[in-house]
Design a protein around this motif. Structure first.
Motif, PDB file in Angstrom:
ATOM      1  N   TYR A  98       8.966   9.638   4.503  1.00 46.72           N
ATOM      2  CA  TYR A  98       8.325   8.423   4.002  1.00 46.72           C
ATOM      3  C   TYR A  98       6.894   8.655   3.536  1.00 46.72           C
ATOM      4  CZ  TYR A  98      12.335   5.879   5.820  1.00 46.72           C
ATOM      5  OH  TYR A  98      13.611   5.420   6.049  1.00 46.72           O
ATOM      6  N   ALA A  99       6.428   9.885   3.565  1.00 43.36           N
ATOM      7  CA  ALA A  99       5.090  10.176   3.043  1.00 43.36           C
ATOM      8  C   ALA A  99       5.053   9.853   1.551  1.00 43.36           C
ATOM      9  CB  ALA A  99       4.733  11.632   3.281  1.00 43.36           C
ATOM     10  N   GLY A 100       4.100   9.042   1.151  1.00 40.48           N
ATOM     11  CA  GLY A 100       3.996   8.629  -0.243  1.00 40.48           C
ATOM     12  C   GLY A 100       4.813   7.401  -0.583  1.00 40.48           C
ATOM     13  N   TYR A 101       5.495   6.813   0.429  1.00 37.56           N
ATOM     14  CA  TYR A 101       6.288   5.616   0.188  1.00 37.56           C
ATOM     15  C   TYR A 101       5.384   4.394   0.048  1.00 37.56           C
ATOM     16  CZ  TYR A 101      11.223   6.896   0.591  1.00 37.56           C
ATOM     17  OH  TYR A 101      12.484   7.375   0.349  1.00 37.56           O
ATOM     18  N   ILE A 102       5.873   3.433  -0.705  1.00 39.06           N
ATOM     19  CA  ILE A 102       5.179   2.154  -0.851  1.00 39.06           C
ATOM     20  C   ILE A 102       5.698   1.216   0.226  1.00 39.06           C
ATOM     21  CG2 ILE A 102       4.668   0.247  -2.410  1.00 39.06           C
ATOM     22  CD1 ILE A 102       5.531   2.282  -4.672  1.00 39.06           C
ATOM     23  N   MET A 103       4.790   0.652   1.002  1.00 35.41           N
ATOM     24  CA  MET A 103       5.153  -0.222   2.113  1.00 35.41           C
ATOM     25  C   MET A 103       4.259  -1.450   2.078  1.00 35.41           C
ATOM     26  SD  MET A 103       5.611   2.655   5.083  1.00 35.41           S
ATOM     27  CE  MET A 103       6.808   3.987   4.911  1.00 35.41           C
ATOM     28  N   SER A 104       4.462  -2.355   3.021  1.00 37.46           N
ATOM     29  CA  SER A 104       3.610  -3.547   3.079  1.00 37.46           C
ATOM     30  C   SER A 104       3.277  -3.862   4.527  1.00 37.46           C
ATOM     31  CB  SER A 104       4.297  -4.749   2.423  1.00 37.46           C
ATOM     32  OG  SER A 104       5.414  -5.175   3.176  1.00 37.46           O
ATOM     33  N   GLY A 105       2.164  -4.572   4.711  1.00 37.58           N
ATOM     34  CA  GLY A 105       1.735  -4.962   6.047  1.00 37.58           C
ATOM     35  C   GLY A 105       0.449  -5.757   5.968  1.00 37.58           C
ATOM     36  N   SER A 106      -0.202  -5.946   7.106  1.00 33.17           N
ATOM     37  CA  SER A 106      -1.451  -6.703   7.150  1.00 33.17           C
ATOM     38  C   SER A 106      -2.639  -5.755   7.044  1.00 33.17           C
ATOM     39  CB  SER A 106      -1.533  -7.536   8.430  1.00 33.17           C
ATOM     40  OG  SER A 106      -1.402  -6.707   9.567  1.00 33.17           O
TER      41      SER A 106
ATOM     42  N   PHE B  99       0.848  -1.177   0.000  1.00 33.44           N
ATOM     43  CA  PHE B  99       0.000   0.000   0.000  1.00 33.44           C
ATOM     44  C   PHE B  99       0.892   1.237   0.000  1.00 33.44           C
ATOM     45  CE2 PHE B  99       0.415  -1.720   4.292  1.00 33.44           C
ATOM     46  CZ  PHE B  99       1.053  -0.679   4.956  1.00 33.44           C
ATOM     47  N   ILE B 100       0.290   2.382  -0.265  1.00 31.86           N
ATOM     48  CA  ILE B 100       1.010   3.656  -0.202  1.00 31.86           C
ATOM     49  C   ILE B 100       0.705   4.300   1.144  1.00 31.86           C
ATOM     50  CG2 ILE B 100       1.290   5.934  -1.219  1.00 31.86           C
ATOM     51  CD1 ILE B 100       0.367   4.733  -3.886  1.00 31.86           C
ATOM     52  N   TYR B 101       1.739   4.554   1.922  1.00 32.37           N
ATOM     53  CA  TYR B 101       1.568   5.246   3.194  1.00 32.37           C
ATOM     54  C   TYR B 101       1.598   6.748   2.933  1.00 32.37           C
ATOM     55  CZ  TYR B 101       2.191   6.699   8.028  1.00 32.37           C
ATOM     56  OH  TYR B 101       2.018   7.296   9.255  1.00 32.37           O
ATOM     57  N   ASN B 102       0.495   7.424   3.230  1.00 29.95           N
ATOM     58  CA  ASN B 102       0.344   8.822   2.845  1.00 29.95           C
ATOM     59  C   ASN B 102       1.017   9.802   3.797  1.00 29.95           C
ATOM     60  OD1 ASN B 102      -1.233   8.136   0.567  1.00 29.95           O
ATOM     61  ND2 ASN B 102      -3.062   7.966   1.862  1.00 29.95           N
ATOM     62  N   GLY B 103       1.469   9.308   4.939  1.00 30.23           N
ATOM     63  CA  GLY B 103       2.151  10.178   5.892  1.00 30.23           C
ATOM     64  C   GLY B 103       1.254  10.796   6.929  1.00 30.23           C
ATOM     65  N   ASP B 104      -0.067  10.622   6.795  1.00 31.94           N
ATOM     66  CA  ASP B 104      -1.014  11.209   7.748  1.00 31.94           C
ATOM     67  C   ASP B 104      -1.852  10.149   8.450  1.00 31.94           C
ATOM     68  OD1 ASP B 104      -2.524  10.333   5.643  1.00 31.94           O
ATOM     69  OD2 ASP B 104      -3.558  12.237   5.282  1.00 31.94           O
ATOM     70  N   GLY B 105      -1.349   8.924   8.485  1.00 30.94           N
ATOM     71  CA  GLY B 105      -2.077   7.834   9.129  1.00 30.94           C
ATOM     72  C   GLY B 105      -3.016   7.090   8.213  1.00 30.94           C
ATOM     73  N   SER B 106      -3.135   7.560   6.973  1.00 27.30           N
ATOM     74  CA  SER B 106      -3.995   6.883   6.009  1.00 27.30           C
ATOM     75  C   SER B 106      -3.136   6.173   4.964  1.00 27.30           C
ATOM     76  CB  SER B 106      -4.925   7.876   5.314  1.00 27.30           C
ATOM     77  OG  SER B 106      -4.175   8.789   4.508  1.00 27.30           O
ATOM     78  N   VAL B 107      -3.751   5.236   4.249  1.00 26.14           N
ATOM     79  CA  VAL B 107      -3.055   4.524   3.180  1.00 26.14           C
ATOM     80  C   VAL B 107      -3.905   4.585   1.925  1.00 26.14           C
ATOM     81  CG1 VAL B 107      -1.906   2.957   4.798  1.00 26.14           C
ATOM     82  CG2 VAL B 107      -4.066   2.259   3.742  1.00 26.14           C
ATOM     83  N   SER B 108      -3.245   4.420   0.782  1.00 24.90           N
ATOM     84  CA  SER B 108      -3.923   4.398  -0.509  1.00 24.90           C
ATOM     85  C   SER B 108      -3.539   3.128  -1.249  1.00 24.90           C
ATOM     86  CB  SER B 108      -3.541   5.626  -1.349  1.00 24.90           C
ATOM     87  OG  SER B 108      -3.865   6.822  -0.682  1.00 24.90           O
ATOM     88  N   GLU B 109      -4.376   2.791  -2.218  1.00 25.97           N
ATOM     89  CA  GLU B 109      -4.069   1.622  -3.030  1.00 25.97           C
ATOM     90  C   GLU B 109      -2.802   1.849  -3.846  1.00 25.97           C
ATOM     91  OE1 GLU B 109      -7.194   0.375  -5.568  1.00 25.97           O
ATOM     92  OE2 GLU B 109      -8.488  -0.333  -3.941  1.00 25.97           O
ATOM     93  N   PHE B 110      -2.014   0.799  -3.945  1.00 29.87           N
ATOM     94  CA  PHE B 110      -0.831   0.832  -4.796  1.00 29.87           C
ATOM     95  C   PHE B 110      -1.150   0.130  -6.111  1.00 29.87           C
ATOM     96  CE2 PHE B 110       2.850  -1.750  -6.214  1.00 29.87           C
ATOM     97  CZ  PHE B 110       3.608  -0.724  -6.743  1.00 29.87           C
ATOM     98  N   GLN B 111      -1.185   0.885  -7.173  1.00 31.74           N
ATOM     99  CA  GLN B 111      -1.415   0.362  -8.519  1.00 31.74           C
ATOM    100  C   GLN B 111      -2.618  -0.591  -8.568  1.00 31.74           C
ATOM    101  OE1 GLN B 111       2.303  -1.261  -9.993  1.00 31.74           O
ATOM    102  NE2 GLN B 111       3.219   0.775 -10.216  1.00 31.74           N
ATOM    103  N   GLY B 112      -3.699  -0.182  -7.867  1.00 32.26           N
ATOM    104  CA  GLY B 112      -4.943  -0.940  -7.911  1.00 32.26           C
ATOM    105  C   GLY B 112      -4.962  -2.195  -7.073  1.00 32.26           C
TER     106      GLY B 112
END
Length: 763
Positions: A740-748, A218-231
């Motif tokens: 790291y705002a906007g970085y692509i990361m992984s998790g559960s 996922f994309i970590y937005n830096g504000d506690g929210s995440v966005s989809e990474f490439q769908g």
């Protein structure tokens, strides 16, 4: 609510070991009404385990008991969900408070205690058949049959079959969970019905890849929210490759072996239990429950990730990543270093609990004894690999150095047994005696006090040497030392004590208070890694202090309490990742945690047919003495300092709202809304996830006295997002978080929107 879930009694029994209702002391959570179907199996992370009820501390291992005995002695190797499910073999459940659990088991935590269905009835034959499914293809079949063999002789038999493909379509397996559990028992009733003796047999077989499936980018937005990474849709797309065979080196002998994604996740066990109780003519009740369990295969796979990078033409430092072994097809795109641990265990246990209980005037006395023995033969091997970052990722080849062969060649795996491979073989034994007294001092004042004294013996083979690439038993490290297990034996005394009181100032208003302390020494599982040294071997102490008020009338039952709990000398093994790389080192940490909290709970019945349970908790769990440093291969030394920081993964605000309404006497609507506040996703408060609601709801229809139907929804509003921790961020600090705002990361992640159906037939 369907058979798949069980009731969470919010009138949590504060009298240890389930004394009669008239001896209960009111607990933190208000007394439930008989129609309250709020329950502990509504778990938005894992549908096969009870959710962890927060007390401000990380969970203390097994919190599910069956007939007063742990469902599994320890879930560190033999997972609870591999041997226990909330199925038709159970007659009922109750929830043990932390204070109650401390005295009865030595463990401070909310715990489920389930009672087996023994088939004692006037009917010659009776049964229940349950089915549970969802729109992803889940099918669970569950039944119990019982009856009377002859006068005073009864039998019971149960079967549980689970076929769960999961919410993602995996290509390496048909089922995310395939579990079978069988029970059979026979009971003899005597002493004019006041006594019984039961012999129960249980067999379990389970294949569940665990957190190997529960990961995603996922994309970590830096504000506690995440966005989809490439769908990539968390919870719906698989982050596991199609399949294949990966090479690892066995930590036991250093030999190369092949692992595919369906291996190393088999569990099966046999269990034989004896249950006895008898009430004598003078009112003295004696119970004795014992069981022997043998699990010759207690295996599972553990998974982790690290930094996600974007590369061109296979260029990742010295590795040169390609999609083919020959190295002719360089890979371009996003890659993540993936980590895998293969755990292999053999477990045996014998456990016995016996109690005497008697009412003497205003005193309800209970005397108990535990004799719990556990034998463990366990090891794990670890390795790393690179893969593309997409649905059904591709396993990439790199030019890695292999310390076992002394060659650098193209392969899919590398860094063999460098990341916390574990080994231990040995046993631990707990022999404990405990006593409680519930004393109705006056009609308005009730006092409960109790104590537990436990002799604890642990004998384990341990490898204290640091791990390295090429580590195995019999190998030689850089200092020239041969890796050889050494025995560690400890004989210690643990103790627990509690005192609880309630005072009714008026018929509706009163005060509550309790204080509990429990201690223990490091367990055998703590020695599977490098383990604590002699200087680090210290007593773990957990004190719990609570106080508050209650108010009740004919439509509301409310409790509000302030709580303090702490835990000293907590042992943890952490893999610390060099930020921006996939390199990681394992360190042993010993630290403290303390939590101050406030909880208010209410059971509200404003009008006929409607019931609302409401719960609010504020807590501040903090680390103390949490410091460690690690030196990486490039000579760079980095430190982690989490002192006075909020404990990761534990929210500071919790809200539960559970309304239900009986449309008719046979049709009931229910919902459950649970808010989990902001949680930190790494050790140093650099990353966090915003608060989120976990929502459930459904309708239950009692068609007639034989048939009931249900339809439930999980994640009603289809909230998606990450949870838990973010892979590879252990050493990132607050000062660096903005980078790291906007970085692509992984998790559960959370369970996705799911529609469930259930049917239950009784005859």
């Amino acid at each position: 609510m369907s058979y798949y879930k069980f009731l969470l009694y919010s009138a949590i029994l504060a009298t240890p070991m389930g004394a009669a209702a008239q001896t209960q002391v009111k607990d933190t959570v208000a007394t439930s009404k008989s129609g309250d179907n709020r329950n502990v199996m509504l778990n938005a992370a894992d549908s096969y385990k009870p959710r962890e009820i927060q007390i401000g501390l990380p969970s203390e291992d097994v919190n599910v008991y069956e007939n007063g005995l742990p469902a599994v002695y320890s879930s560190s190797v033999h997972k609870l969900s591999a041997h226990w499910r909330n199925d038709a073999s159970l007659k009922g459940t109750m929830l043990m408070t932390p204070s109650e659990s401390a005295i009865a088991t030595g463990n401070i935590a909310y715990a489920v205690n389930a009672e087996s269905q023994l088939g004692i009835s006037d009917k010659k034959f009776q049964g229940v058949v349950n089915w549970h499914g969802n729109h992803f293809g889940l099918n669970t079949f569950d039944l119990n049959l019982s009856g009377r063999l002859a006068k005073n002789w009864f039998w019971t038999a149960s079967m549980y079959q689970n076929y769960d493909p999961g919410t993602q379509k995996q290509r390496y397996t048909d089922f995310a969970d395939r579990t079978q559990i069988f029970h059979a028992g026979i009971t003899r009733v005597f002493n004019e019905g006041r006594g019984r003796a039961t012999l129960l047999y249980k067999y379990s077989y389970s294949k569940n890849p665990g957190n190997f499936n529960n990961q995603g980018p996922f994309i970590y937005n830096g504000d506690g929210s995440v966005s989809e990474f490439q769908g990539f849709k968390l919870g719906r797309y698989s982050y596991v490759p199609n399949g294949g065979h990966l090479t690892y080196y066995d930590v036991m002998d250093g030999k190369a072996k092949s692992w595919d994604f369906q291996q190393a996740m088999d569990n099966h066990a046999n269990e034989l239990a004896f249950l006895f109780e008898n009430t004598f003519s003078n009112g003295l009740k004696w119970t004795l429950n014992a069981k022997y369990m043998d699990a010759p295969r207690a295996n599972y796979v553990d998974f982790g990730g690290s930094t996600i990078s974007q590369i061109t033409d296979g260029n990742l430092g010295n590795y040169m990543l390609t999609t083919d072994e020959a190295g002719t097809l360089p890979y371009s795109g996003y890659v993540e270093g993936r980590r895998t641990w293969l755990h292999f265990g053999k477990v045996r246990s014998f456990m016995l609990t016996t109690e005497l209980n008697k009412q003497l005037g205003n005193h309800n006395l209970r005397l108990g004894l535990n004799e719990w023995y556990y034998h463990l033969n366990y090891h794990s091997s670890s390795f790393q690999w690179y893969a593309s970052v997409n649905e059904y990722p591709t396993i990439l080849y790199g030019n890695y150095y292999n310390p076992f062969t002394g060659l650098t060649k193209r392969s899919q795996t590398y860094d063999f047994n460098e990341l916390s491979p574990e080994y231990t073989k040995g046993s631990e034994n707990k022999l404990a005696v405990y006593l409680t007294d519930t004393w109705q001092v006056t009609p308005k004042f009730k006092l409960l006090y109790g104590a537990r004294l436990e002799y604890y013996r642990m004998s384990a083979d341990q490898i204290s040497a640091s791990r390295y690439n090429g580590f195995y038993i019999g190998g030689t490290n850089a200092a020239g030392d041969v890796i050889t297990p050494a025995n560690v034996t400890k004989n210690k005394l643990n103790y627990a004590a509690t005192i609880q009181g309630s005072y009714a100032l008026t018929r509706q208003f009163g005060f509550l208070a309790d204080a509990t302390v429990a201690t223990r020494f490091p367990r055998i599982s703590d020695y599977a890694g490098t383990g604590p040294t002699e200087e680090q071997y210290k007593r773990v102490t957990i004190p719990l202090i609570r106080g508050g008020v209650y108010f009740k009338n004919n439509w509301i039952d409310l409790t509000s309490m302030i709580t303090y709990i702490s835990k000293s000398n907590n042992i943890d093994q952490q893999n610390l990742t060099n930020p921006g790389t996939s390199e990681s080192k394992t360190v042993l940490l010993i630290y403290n945690i303390h939590t101050l909290g406030w909880t208010t709970s209410a059971e509200i019945d404003p009008f006929k047919g409607f019931h609302l349970h409401a719960l609010f908790t504020w807590q501040k769990p903090q680390y103390s003495n949490y410091n460690a440093s690690v030196t990486f291969n490039n000579g760079n030394t980095m430190s982690v300092n989490a002192d006075k920081m909020i404990v990761k993964e534990i929210p500071q605000v919790l809200i539960e709202l559970d309304p239900s309404y009986n449309i008719t006497k046979d049709v009931r609507l229910w919902t459950s809304f649970r808010y989990f506040g902001k949680t930190y996703a790494n050790l140093q408060e650099a990353f966090y996830f915003n608060g989120h609601w976990e929502t459930f709801g459904g309708i239950n229809w009692q068609v007639n006295k034989h048939l009931s139907l249900g339809a439930d929804v999980v994640n009603i509003f289809n909230v998606s997002g990450a949870k838990g921790t973010i892979n590879g961020t252990e050493l990132v600090t607050k000062d660096d978080a903005k980078k790291y705002a906007g970085y692509i990361m992984s998790g559960s992640y959370l369970r996705p929107f799911t529609v469930e159906f259930s049917a239950s037939l009784r005859f």
